[in-house]
Scaffold this motif. Structure first.
Motif, short mmCIF file in Angstrom:
data_model
loop_
_atom_site.label_atom_id
_atom_site.label_comp_id
_atom_site.label_asym_id
_atom_site.label_seq_id
_atom_site.Cartn_x
_atom_site.Cartn_y
_atom_site.Cartn_z
N GLY A 107 0.87 -1.13 0.06
CA GLY A 107 -0.02 0.08 0.08
C GLY A 107 0.90 1.17 -0.05
O GLY A 107 1.99 1.20 -0.44
N ASN A 108 0.34 2.24 0.50
CA ASN A 108 1.10 3.55 0.53
C ASN A 108 2.05 3.80 1.95
O ASN A 108 2.07 2.69 2.42
CB ASN A 108 0.12 4.60 0.53
CG ASN A 108 -0.82 4.70 1.66
OD1 ASN A 108 -0.64 4.31 2.88
ND2 ASN A 108 -2.10 5.10 1.46
N ALA A 109 2.60 4.97 2.01
CA ALA A 109 3.41 5.12 3.00
C ALA A 109 3.02 4.81 4.47
O ALA A 109 3.73 4.63 5.54
CB ALA A 109 4.46 6.42 2.66
N GLN A 110 1.82 5.10 4.47
CA GLN A 110 1.01 5.22 5.92
C GLN A 110 0.81 3.40 5.97
O GLN A 110 0.32 3.50 7.24
CB GLN A 110 -0.09 5.76 5.69
CG GLN A 110 0.08 7.55 5.82
CD GLN A 110 0.73 7.93 4.61
OE1 GLN A 110 0.23 7.77 3.64
NE2 GLN A 110 1.83 8.83 4.64
N SER A 111 0.90 2.56 5.12
CA SER A 111 0.34 1.48 5.52
C SER A 111 1.52 0.54 6.65
O SER A 111 2.60 0.96 6.63
CB SER A 111 0.54 0.51 4.31
OG SER A 111 -0.38 1.07 3.25
N THR A 112 0.96 -0.37 7.28
CA THR A 112 1.94 -0.67 8.24
C THR A 112 2.75 -1.91 7.44
O THR A 112 2.18 -2.67 6.78
CB THR A 112 1.06 -1.70 9.35
OG1 THR A 112 -0.12 -0.96 9.65
CG2 THR A 112 1.79 -2.44 10.36
N SER A 113 3.92 -1.65 7.99
CA SER A 113 5.13 -2.73 7.33
C SER A 113 5.04 -4.05 8.10
O SER A 113 4.54 -3.83 9.21
CB SER A 113 6.39 -2.18 7.25
OG SER A 113 6.74 -1.91 8.75
N VAL A 114 5.31 -5.15 7.26
CA VAL A 114 5.18 -6.32 8.00
C VAL A 114 6.37 -7.05 7.96
O VAL A 114 7.27 -6.98 7.19
CB VAL A 114 4.01 -7.07 7.44
CG1 VAL A 114 2.78 -6.59 7.81
CG2 VAL A 114 4.29 -7.28 5.74
N TYR A 115 6.49 -8.26 8.73
CA TYR A 115 7.75 -9.07 8.74
C TYR A 115 7.40 -10.47 7.92
O TYR A 115 6.29 -10.84 7.75
CB TYR A 115 7.69 -9.82 10.04
CG TYR A 115 8.49 -8.52 11.06
CD1 TYR A 115 9.74 -8.57 11.55
CD2 TYR A 115 7.42 -7.64 11.64
CE1 TYR A 115 10.18 -7.56 12.58
CE2 TYR A 115 7.85 -6.81 12.62
CZ TYR A 115 9.44 -6.73 12.88
OH TYR A 115 9.69 -5.78 13.79
N ASN A 116 8.40 -10.85 7.13
CA ASN A 116 8.19 -12.09 6.65
C ASN A 116 8.23 -13.31 7.52
O ASN A 116 8.88 -13.52 8.38
CB ASN A 116 9.46 -12.20 5.60
CG ASN A 116 9.36 -13.48 4.78
OD1 ASN A 116 9.19 -14.66 4.99
ND2 ASN A 116 9.56 -13.25 3.46
N PRO A 117 7.02 -13.92 7.30
CA PRO A 117 6.57 -14.95 8.30
C PRO A 117 7.65 -16.08 8.24
O PRO A 117 7.89 -16.64 9.04
CB PRO A 117 5.12 -15.62 7.84
CG PRO A 117 4.66 -14.17 7.23
CD PRO A 117 5.81 -13.84 6.41
N PHE A 118 8.12 -16.54 7.11
CA PHE A 118 8.95 -17.80 6.85
C PHE A 118 10.29 -17.44 7.56
O PHE A 118 10.50 -18.33 8.17
CB PHE A 118 9.20 -18.04 5.38
CG PHE A 118 9.88 -19.12 4.94
CD1 PHE A 118 9.27 -20.34 5.06
CD2 PHE A 118 11.21 -18.98 4.71
CE1 PHE A 118 10.11 -21.61 4.77
CE2 PHE A 118 12.08 -20.27 4.23
CZ PHE A 118 11.36 -21.55 4.57
#
Length: 235
Positions: A172-183
């Motif tokens: 998404g855009n710059a305000q979207s929450t960044s996430v961790y790679n689950p694997f």
């Protein structure tokens, strides 16, 4: 729930693809407790699976298709073979529109925009949620997940280093929450050592080959940006 996945081995011929599809339809029948279907063509077998599931359970079906485009991507450098795979998949996916009365939800995952070239013939009501804000964390772990759900795994590991290594996916855009790679995260907690686990097992070969062919200086990839409109174009 009916599940189909093309994330297994590499298929090089239309015959191999058709056999893989038939095997998955057969396994799905067994998992759902359905009797063996009549041997017909693949669209007929697929339609019968959905209808029989609906009849047996008296509920509309959730259809999950994972890595829907992998057979094409695996053969992308061989145009003729890729077209064969495309037609084979189209043979299956073209039934989804006709089966709409039996379906509650269809979720399709993949990495390409082949929907733009009629792979899903007649299925003109697809909703691409890749960059939609409500779904921005659906494919990864958030900081809250790491700190709360995995709290028992954190002692002995540098929390900031976990963020530096595995956080940074953003849908998404710059305000979207960044996430961790689950694997990556799960293997870190198991092995207790930092490593590029996902890159070592999940790197798309076709992408690496394309970068090599075009002479792309890979360190520059960190600096490249594109507009969201680019993602809606097939090429």
């Amino acid at each position: 729930v009916v599940r189909l996945s093309f994330g297994g081995g590499v298929m090089r011929t239309r015959e191999e693809l058709d056999e893989a599809i038939r095997n998955q339809l057969k396994v799905a029948r067994e998992q759902l407790g359905l009797s063996a279907g009549h041997t017909t063509n693949i669209p007929g077998e697929f339609a019968a699976l959905i209808r029989d599931t609906h009849t047996a359970h008296e509920r509309r079906i959730v259809l999950l298709i994972d890595e829907y485009d992998k057979p094409i991507l695996d053969n992308l450098t061989e145009v003729e073979r890729a077209n064969e795979m495309r037609e084979g998949l189209k043979n299956l996916y073209s039934m989804i529109k006709d089966l709409d009365p039996y379906l509650h939800l269809v979720l399709i995952t993949g990495v390409s925009k082949f929907s733009k070239v009629s792979l899903f013939s007649g299925l003109n009501n697809l909703n691409d949620i890749t960059l939609d804000a409500p779904y921005s964390t659906i494919c990864g772990y958030t900081d809250a997940d790491i700190d709360n759900v995995f709290a028992p795994e954190l002692p002995g590991l540098d929390r900031e280093r976990i963020r530096q290594w595995y956080n940074g996916y953003r849908w998404g855009n710059a305000q979207s929450t960044s996430v961790y790679n689950p694997f990556d995260v799960l293997l870190l907690f198991q092995k207790r050592e930092f490593g590029s686990y996902w890159f070592e097992t999940g790197t798309p070969t076709f992408l690496v080959d394309t970068l090599k062919q075009r002479g792309v200086f890979t360190p520059l990839l960190d600096c490249m940006q594109s507009k969201a409109q680019l993602l809606s174009q097939f090429d």
